[in-house]
Design a protein around this motif. Structure first.
Motif, PDB file in Angstrom:
ATOM      1  N   GLN A 347       0.888  -1.219   0.045  1.00 55.26           N
ATOM      2  CA  GLN A 347      -0.090  -0.103   0.000  1.00 55.26           C
ATOM      3  C   GLN A 347       0.971   1.180  -0.189  1.00 55.26           C
ATOM      4  N   THR A 348       0.745   2.212  -0.949  1.00 58.63           N
ATOM      5  CA  THR A 348       1.453   3.260  -0.991  1.00 58.63           C
ATOM      6  C   THR A 348       1.381   4.080   0.103  1.00 58.63           C
ATOM      7  N   ASP A 349       2.482   4.464   0.945  1.00 57.32           N
ATOM      8  CA  ASP A 349       2.469   5.196   1.862  1.00 57.32           C
ATOM      9  C   ASP A 349       2.411   6.694   1.199  1.00 57.32           C
ATOM     10  N   GLU A 350       1.781   7.851   1.890  1.00 61.06           N
ATOM     11  CA  GLU A 350       1.770   8.945   1.307  1.00 61.06           C
ATOM     12  C   GLU A 350       3.154   9.460   1.311  1.00 61.06           C
ATOM     13  N   GLU A 351       3.935   9.280   2.359  1.00 59.74           N
ATOM     14  CA  GLU A 351       5.238   9.661   2.564  1.00 59.74           C
ATOM     15  C   GLU A 351       6.218   8.737   2.617  1.00 59.74           C
ATOM     16  N   GLY A 352       7.239   8.612   1.924  1.00 55.77           N
ATOM     17  CA  GLY A 352       8.141   7.483   1.847  1.00 55.77           C
ATOM     18  C   GLY A 352       9.170   7.596   0.451  1.00 55.77           C
ATOM     19  N   LYS A 371      10.589  -2.679   5.554  1.00 57.74           N
ATOM     20  CA  LYS A 371       9.504  -2.701   6.445  1.00 57.74           C
ATOM     21  C   LYS A 371      10.126  -2.922   8.073  1.00 57.74           C
ATOM     22  N   PRO A 376       9.588   4.095   5.576  1.00 59.74           N
ATOM     23  CA  PRO A 376       8.248   4.217   4.812  1.00 59.74           C
ATOM     24  C   PRO A 376       8.490   3.932   3.470  1.00 59.74           C
ATOM     25  N   LYS A 378       6.974   4.887  -0.624  1.00 58.53           N
ATOM     26  CA  LYS A 378       6.051   5.678  -1.312  1.00 58.53           C
ATOM     27  C   LYS A 378       5.423   4.861  -2.632  1.00 58.53           C
ATOM     28  N   ASN A 401      13.024  11.249   3.393  1.00 58.49           N
ATOM     29  CA  ASN A 401      12.191  10.238   2.432  1.00 58.49           C
ATOM     30  C   ASN A 401      12.400  10.539   0.783  1.00 58.49           C
TER      31      ASN A 401
END
Ligand code: GDP
Ligand code: MG
Length: 448
Positions: A347-352, A371, A376, A378, A401
């Protein structure tokens, strides 16, 4: 009753720790064991029939056999292993982790262990080069325990210390391990078999434990049964003179025939094509490309072959394929592949950070590792680094990031300039552990 297929064994380890020498030694035994059935060369693999394994193991043989032999993946190293994927993990049923016992764990050893952990692949550790232990008295092809009995106490202690170090290293990765002859339950404890790939000592036990493990673990999981539909993994996509673009593949299930329609998981969509030719290497290697291969009508798993087919341009190493007979089959395959990609691409993190790797397997392994250290992500994709990746990375709020991790891929033209402009940091490495270490170190420094 279903037919048991040949288990696929991958050989992993740090460079120069003896992968090639070990496979050569196993192959060369054919000369000494004349009556044994022939060893078969495959594309990217070597098949050792069970009769030859029995001969190498001779007196110590004590397992009841249900498999036809072992198929060793020749292209050694983590790259081949992560390429060899199938649904639900790695294609290799088993692995040999080879470690130079005098040197111990190295970055690529750690990488291999983490890959084995990610894919839950049962493995045996070959503690190689025991002939280099000071004072070691070698005897060709002897079982390890026979050789061991002949060493003096000082030499024995030296080897014991090295083995303890290996046990400690494996423990760090969450594995309990011990010298094979001290293990009661091989499904719980990783076996360490001291060997020499030069003298052949210990190879009998190594092979016997592999056969035992293969049978125990894999029969239960029914992973070794040859079923109807042909299924395989793309090992390499290669241009071959006179043939165009071809694929070296490992067929792990079923029977594939010339004329079959196959669906291959491409980068953006499923590629449907038909098999024009199935090529096997000729037993006696010849110099000219045209005569290097022998054309066959069909092939049964497990085997390594070269496929000739149209439309192979968009095919990725590490992709799966299977034979399809109807639109329905293609639809099912497409859905299955899509689901698998979704399982891998997190699941694509918003930040990463942005992660780019060479194969699906390495992508999966790196996502897993990142992980674990709570970095994180993205965007995680197979492919070279392009300008869009730079833009994505630069859009992060946290400076930590604004990073691209490039594993075994190229930076496309203009990427470096673009990164400099947007203040994006690129880490580009060919060893997973080096990549992770550099990122970790950088983050620590930046945080100060
Ligand atoms: P790979 O990079 O893991 O494939 O390693 P190689 O098989 O190419 O071996 C690297 C070097 O170590 C070669 O010079 C081999 O001859 C040597 N070597 C491999 N296994 C042994 C061993 O058991 N004993 C000794 N003395 N040398 C070995
Ligand atoms: Mg090698």
């Amino acid at each position: 009753m279903k037919q048991l297929r040949t288990p696929i064994v991958s050989v992993l380890g740090h460079v120069d720790h003896g992968k090639t020498t070990l496979l050569d030694k196993i192959r060369r035994t054919r000369v000494t064991a004349k009556e044994a059935g022939g060893i078969t060369q495959h594309i990217g693999a070597t098949e050792i029939p069970i009769d030859l394994i029995k001969q190498i193991c001779k007196d110590i043989w004590n397992v009841k056999v249900t498999i036809p032999g072992l198929l060793f993946i020749d292209t050694p190293g983590h790259k081949a292993f992560t390429n060899l994927r199938r649904r639900g993990g790695a294609l290799a049923d088993l692995a040999i982790l080879i470690v130079d016992v005098n040197e111990g764990f190295k970055p690529q050893t750690e990488e291999a262990v983490s890959i084995l952990r990610t894919f839950k692949t049962p493995f045996v550790v070959a503690a190689n080069k025991i002939d280099r232990i000071p004072g070691w008295q070698s005897s060709e092809y002897a079982p390890f325990l026979k050789s061991w009995a002949q060493q003096d106490d000082f030499t024995k202690q030296k080897l014991e210390n090295k083995i303890y170090e290996l046990i400690g290293d494996l423990y760090r990765f969450g594995f309990s391990a011990d010298r094979f002859d001290r293990i009661k339950d091989f499904t719980r404890t990783v076996a360490i078999v001291p060997i020499s790939a030069i003298t052949g000592e210990g190879i009998p036990e190594l092979l016997m434990i592999l056969v035992g493990l293969a049978q125990k673990y894999l029969e239960e999981n029914l992973r070794l049964q040859v079923e109807g539909k042909a299924k395989g993994t793309i090992l390499e996509v290669k241009e071959e003179k006179g043939l165009g673009i071809t694929c070296d593949v490992i067929l792990y299930d079923g029977t594939l025939k010339v004329g079959d329609t196959i669906a291959i998981a491409g980068k953006d969509d499923v590629i449907v094509t038909h098999v024009k030719g199935i090529l096997k290497p000729r037993p006696a290697k010849e110099m000219r490309v045209e005569s290097k291969f022998q054309s066959v009508k069909s092939v049964t798993a497990a085997a390594g072959v070269k496929l000739v087919a149209p439309n192979l341009e968009g095919v990725l190493a590490g992709s799966e394929f299977e034979a399809v007979e109807s639109e329905e089959d293609i639809k099912n395959f497409r859905e299955r592949v899509k689901k698998e990609y979704e399982e891998i691409s997190i699941q694509t993190d918003e930040e990463g950070v942005v992660l780019k790797t060479d194969t699906l397997g390495s992508l999966e392994a790196l996502i897993n590792e990142l992980k674990e250290i709570e970095i994180p992500i993205k965007k995680a994709e197979v492919g070279d680094v392009d300008k869009r990746d730079v833009v994505e990375a630069s859009a992060n709020r946290d400076e930590l990031n604004r990073v691209i991790l490039a594993f075994n891929v190229k930076l496309l033209p203009g990427v470096e300039e673009e990164a400099a402009k947007y203040g994006v940091r690129i880490f580009k490495e060919d060893i997973i552990y080096t990549l992770l270490d550099k990122v970790k170190q950088w983050r620590e420094e930046e945080k100060l």
